[in-house]
Design an enzyme around this catalytic site. Structure first.
Site, short mmCIF file in Angstrom:
data_model
loop_
_atom_site.label_atom_id
_atom_site.label_comp_id
_atom_site.label_asym_id
_atom_site.label_seq_id
_atom_site.Cartn_x
_atom_site.Cartn_y
_atom_site.Cartn_z
N ASN A 79 0.66 8.36 -2.50
CA ASN A 79 0.07 7.28 -1.74
C ASN A 79 -0.66 6.25 -2.60
OD1 ASN A 79 -0.50 10.07 0.03
ND2 ASN A 79 0.70 8.48 1.01
N ILE A 87 -3.13 1.25 -2.92
CA ILE A 87 -3.38 2.46 -2.13
C ILE A 87 -2.80 2.30 -0.74
CG2 ILE A 87 -5.19 3.94 -1.16
CD1 ILE A 87 -7.03 2.64 -3.42
N CYS A 88 -2.11 3.33 -0.27
CA CYS A 88 -1.62 3.38 1.10
C CYS A 88 -2.53 4.34 1.87
CB CYS A 88 -0.17 3.87 1.14
SG CYS A 88 0.50 3.95 2.81
N LEU A 89 -3.46 3.76 2.63
CA LEU A 89 -4.41 4.55 3.42
C LEU A 89 -4.72 3.76 4.68
CD1 LEU A 89 -6.27 7.07 3.56
CD2 LEU A 89 -8.01 5.71 2.37
#
Length: 194
Positions: A79, A87-89
């Site tokens: 992620n 960032i993938c959040l």
């Protein structure tokens, strides 16, 4: 424009819990909307023992829009982009709420290190490895942690010495390097006057 009073209040609140969290959050001396943070790698993960730098920019509209965050320390994680630190959040995108703050966002980043989501990746190569060859993923993540996130590695003292020889005070150099997870280029950029 981002609310400076709220940001200062968040920093004060964060600093009260800093020793419990093991994290740092430091504003740029010239722009309170630009901060750097460090997050310790979670125990019992390939990131354990690492110190990971995060660059934070608070856009106009904060806290009603999420902070822009990216890792400045290289991380091997599904992620997190292994190239850019993006960032993938969900809470840094469409699930952000003004009730959240920088502390909760940093705690969420640390939790993300503990529980990758390979089915919603930022880095497809890492996600594929995580799903198809978990042992290699763990070994690679540990190696990257050792190589890029451990300030106690032999390379850290060499980086300190190099920056001190450029005329910067040793204490400031160590603090700056640690805040960027040992990233010499980011530390130099912060140390040099604008």
């Amino acid at each position: 424009m981002a609310d400076a009073t709220r940001i200062q209040r968040e920093l004060t609140h964060f600093n009260k819990d800093r020793s419990i969290l093991g994290m740092t959050l430091v504003p740029d001396e010239n722009d309170i909307r630009h901060l750097t943070a460090t997050i310790p790698g979670p125990v019992s993960t390939p990131y354990e023992g690492g110190l990971f730098g995060v660059d934070i920019n608070l856009p106009d509209g904060y806290p009603f829009v999420p902070p822009k965050m990216k890792f400045t320390t290289k991380v091997w994680h599904p992620n997190i982009s292994s190239q850019t630190g993006a960032i993938c959040l969900d809470i840094l995108k469409n699930n952000w709420s003004p009730a959240l703050n920088l502390k909760t966002a940093l705690i969420s980043l640390q939790a993300l290190l503990s529980t990758p989501e390979p089915n919603d990746p930022q880095d497809a190569v890492v996600a594929k490895q995580y799903l198809s060859d978990y042992a290699t993923y763990v070994a690679t993540a540990r190696r990257w942690t050792d190589d890029f996130a451990k300030a106690s590695s032999s390379g850290f003292s060499g980086k300190v010495q190099k920056l001190v020889e450029m005329g910067f005070p040793e204490g400031l150099v160590k603090k700056t390097l640690e805040s960027f997870g040992g990233d010499e280029n980011m530390a130099l950029e912060r140390l040099c006057p604008k």
